[in-house]
Design a protein around this motif. Structure first.
Motif, PDB file in Angstrom:
ATOM      1  N   ARG A  33      -8.093   9.268  -9.363  1.00 14.91           N
ATOM      2  CA  ARG A  33      -7.443   8.312  -8.468  1.00 14.91           C
ATOM      3  C   ARG A  33      -7.175   6.996  -9.207  1.00 14.91           C
ATOM      4  O   ARG A  33      -6.095   6.410  -9.097  1.00 14.91           O
ATOM      5  CB  ARG A  33      -8.359   8.065  -7.255  1.00 14.91           C
ATOM      6  CG  ARG A  33      -7.678   7.318  -6.130  1.00 14.91           C
ATOM      7  CD  ARG A  33      -8.656   6.904  -5.060  1.00 14.91           C
ATOM      8  NE  ARG A  33      -7.965   6.424  -3.884  1.00 14.91           N
ATOM      9  CZ  ARG A  33      -7.338   5.262  -3.811  1.00 14.91           C
ATOM     10  NH1 ARG A  33      -7.324   4.467  -4.857  1.00 14.91           N
ATOM     11  NH2 ARG A  33      -6.723   4.895  -2.694  1.00 14.91           N
ATOM     12  N   GLU A  61      -2.874  -0.448   1.861  1.00 19.10           N
ATOM     13  CA  GLU A  61      -4.337  -0.366   1.995  1.00 19.10           C
ATOM     14  C   GLU A  61      -4.730  -0.085   3.450  1.00 19.10           C
ATOM     15  O   GLU A  61      -5.620   0.735   3.712  1.00 19.10           O
ATOM     16  CB  GLU A  61      -4.989  -1.662   1.498  1.00 19.10           C
ATOM     17  CG  GLU A  61      -4.763  -1.877   0.005  1.00 19.10           C
ATOM     18  CD  GLU A  61      -5.809  -2.752  -0.661  1.00 19.10           C
ATOM     19  OE1 GLU A  61      -6.669  -3.313   0.044  1.00 19.10           O
ATOM     20  OE2 GLU A  61      -5.771  -2.866  -1.899  1.00 19.10           O
ATOM     21  N   GLU A  96      -5.664  -2.395 -11.880  1.00 15.99           N
ATOM     22  CA  GLU A  96      -4.238  -2.765 -11.979  1.00 15.99           C
ATOM     23  C   GLU A  96      -4.127  -4.230 -12.384  1.00 15.99           C
ATOM     24  O   GLU A  96      -3.398  -4.592 -13.286  1.00 15.99           O
ATOM     25  CB  GLU A  96      -3.536  -2.591 -10.625  1.00 15.99           C
ATOM     26  CG  GLU A  96      -3.345  -1.161 -10.199  1.00 15.99           C
ATOM     27  CD  GLU A  96      -2.496  -1.071  -8.931  1.00 15.99           C
ATOM     28  OE1 GLU A  96      -1.529  -1.836  -8.795  1.00 15.99           O
ATOM     29  OE2 GLU A  96      -2.830  -0.236  -8.068  1.00 15.99           O
TER      30      GLU A  96
HETATM   31  O1  LIG Z   1      -0.301   2.059  -3.678  1.00 17.39           O
HETATM   32  C1  LIG Z   1      -0.334   1.061  -4.409  1.00 17.39           C
HETATM   33  O2  LIG Z   1       0.598   0.230  -4.440  1.00 17.39           O
HETATM   34  C2  LIG Z   1      -1.506   0.830  -5.270  1.00 17.39           C
HETATM   35  O3  LIG Z   1      -1.470  -0.109  -6.043  1.00 17.39           O
HETATM   36  C3  LIG Z   1      -2.708   1.690  -5.140  1.00 17.39           C
HETATM   37  C4  LIG Z   1      -3.775   1.092  -4.267  1.00 17.39           C
HETATM   38  C5  LIG Z   1      -4.881   2.154  -4.060  1.00 17.39           C
HETATM   39  O4  LIG Z   1      -5.870   2.118  -4.765  1.00 17.39           O
HETATM   40  O5  LIG Z   1      -4.671   3.020  -3.207  1.00 17.39           O
HETATM   41  C6  LIG Z   1      -4.351  -0.106  -4.931  1.00 17.39           C
HETATM   42  C7  LIG Z   1      -3.976  -1.380  -4.608  1.00 17.39           C
HETATM   43  C8  LIG Z   1      -3.010  -1.685  -3.564  1.00 17.39           C
HETATM   44  O6  LIG Z   1      -3.362  -2.822  -2.872  1.00 17.39           O
HETATM   45  C9  LIG Z   1      -2.783  -0.549  -2.658  1.00 17.39           C
HETATM   46  C10 LIG Z   1      -3.189   0.715  -2.965  1.00 17.39           C
END
Ligand SMILES: O=C(O)C(=O)C[C@]1(C(=O)O)C=C[C@@H](O)C=C1
Length: 373
Positions: A33, A61, A96
């Protein structure tokens, strides 16, 4: 996972063997993941480029956490399970891009507790001395997002926060609710019977007013900038033998090494505070959203009625209305309105368009997902 359907063994060594095997599968999946999240970051960088890349996606999220709760079959409870995923996403987002979150400090405030609840633990915490400093820190780009209290179920609205939106271009990107439990705290070397002064934030003193009237009618109540600051002062006073108590929460109690004289002293057991996440982005719809508006009304008879009527006619559910004096004209008012829906929803857009015709100013402070946890 294939193992989940297997019969559960009933001896300790076999159960632990099973747990070890499940853990290693979970670990592989969590890292899979995390690799996906890293790839997401690359895609975002390629699509959005440079400085303006938006890594944190509150709507996504919220959807992930709602789905976790919907499909959960136990034995872990929905909220417990969502908290685990909250932290997994927090770690993925930090991979990220590490997020620096400004909040109303010092360390140990309920606002910090709310920040951790909303973003998970993988953030860089930036405690600020005042609400307007939280706004400035995010506006200047020194922090990615800010967390500020906005209303309490016992004491009502936090005026400093509402007023900060007048001149700020920041958007509301999220909300978080936190049950607030207050404790009466002293330094371990102090005899609680000697206490003459009780320090806390003015809102916390108000939330415990009846309890204080009953049990500590003669102690002087002193309002300070936060309850964590009250805890710090009580600890400092204790070191020089002065009997000062603080009213604060669990995090501050632990942080400053204080003892609980009395626990859960808030007058209302359902005492809850709502916090807002402020940032520089417009959040797309998550499917279950709220919108906050700031409206400057014309100072004329029926002005408020004409604003509210638009909500009624379009069937948009207004959840909150606050009034603050306008600083521009002597008897002018600013209204803060929350309603259910996203500003891009057709009915909400129709309401906002009509409000714009009827008010001198309508500022959309943000549409954001309804708090999940
Ligand atoms: O889906 C995204 O845009 C992601 O960056 C992945 C993810 C996740 O871990 O699921 C991580 C950070 C974001 O705030 C939302 C989701």
């Amino acid at each position: 996972m294939s193992n989940s359907k297997q019969a559960v063994p009933d001896t300790l060594p076999l159960l632990r063997e099973r747990i070890d095997s499940i853990d290693s599968q979970i670990q592989i999946l969590i890292n899979e993941r995390a690799s996906c999240a890293q790839k997401v970051a690359e895609v975002k960088l390629a699509e959005q480029g440079g400085e303006s890349v938006v890594f944190y996606r509150p709507e996504r999220e919220a959807q992930v956490l709602r789905r976790v709760m919907e499909r959960n079959e136990g034995p872990l409870g929905n909220e417990e399970m969502a908290k685990i995923f909250r932290q997994v996403m927090s770690s993925c987002l930090a991979l990220e891009k590490p997020m620096r979150i400004a909040f109303l400090g010092p360390e140990g405030t309920f606002t910090q507790q709310a920040a951790l609840k909303h973003f998970g633990k993988s953030i860089v915490s930036a405690p600020m001395a005042a609400i307007d400093e939280v706004f400035r820190e995010v506006e200047s780009g020194a922090a990615n997002y800010g967390v500020v209290p906005v209303e309490n179920s016992t004491e009502g609205v936090v005026n400093h926060t509402l007023d900060s939106f007048r001149d700020s271009r920041l958007k509301i990107c999220g909300e978080v609710e936190e049950r607030i439990h207050h404790h009466l705290l002293v330094s371990p070397n102090i005899n609680s019977e000697d206490v003459t002064h009780i320090y806390s934030h003015q809102q916390s003193l108000a939330q415990c007013r009846a309890w204080l009237d009953r049990y500590w009618p003669h102690a002087e109540r002193i309002a300070v900038s936060s309850n964590a600051e009250a805890a710090r002062l009580a600890a400092e006073a204790g070191r020089s033998g002065r009997a000062i108590a603080a009213i604060a929460g669990e995090v501050a109690c632990e942080l400053y090494g204080l003892l609980k004289v009395s626990s859960n002293i808030e007058d209302r057991p359902d005492n809850t505070t709502r916090f807002l996440i402020v940032g520089n982005q417009d959040v797309p719809p998550s499917g279950k959203d709220k919108t906050s508006l700031l409206i400057s009304a014309k100072n004329e008879p029926g002005a408020l009625y004409r604003l509210l009527e638009a909500f009624e006619r379009h069937g948009v559910d207004m959840t909150r209305l606050e009034t603050r004096p306008s600083l521009m004209s002597r008897w002018g008012y600013i209204f803060y309105i929350d309603f259910v829906g996203h500003y891009l929803d057709e009915d909400c857009r129709a309401v906002i368009d009509e409000l714009r015709e009827r008010a001198s100013e309508v500022k959309v402070l943000g549409s954001y997902p309804v708090a999940v946890l």
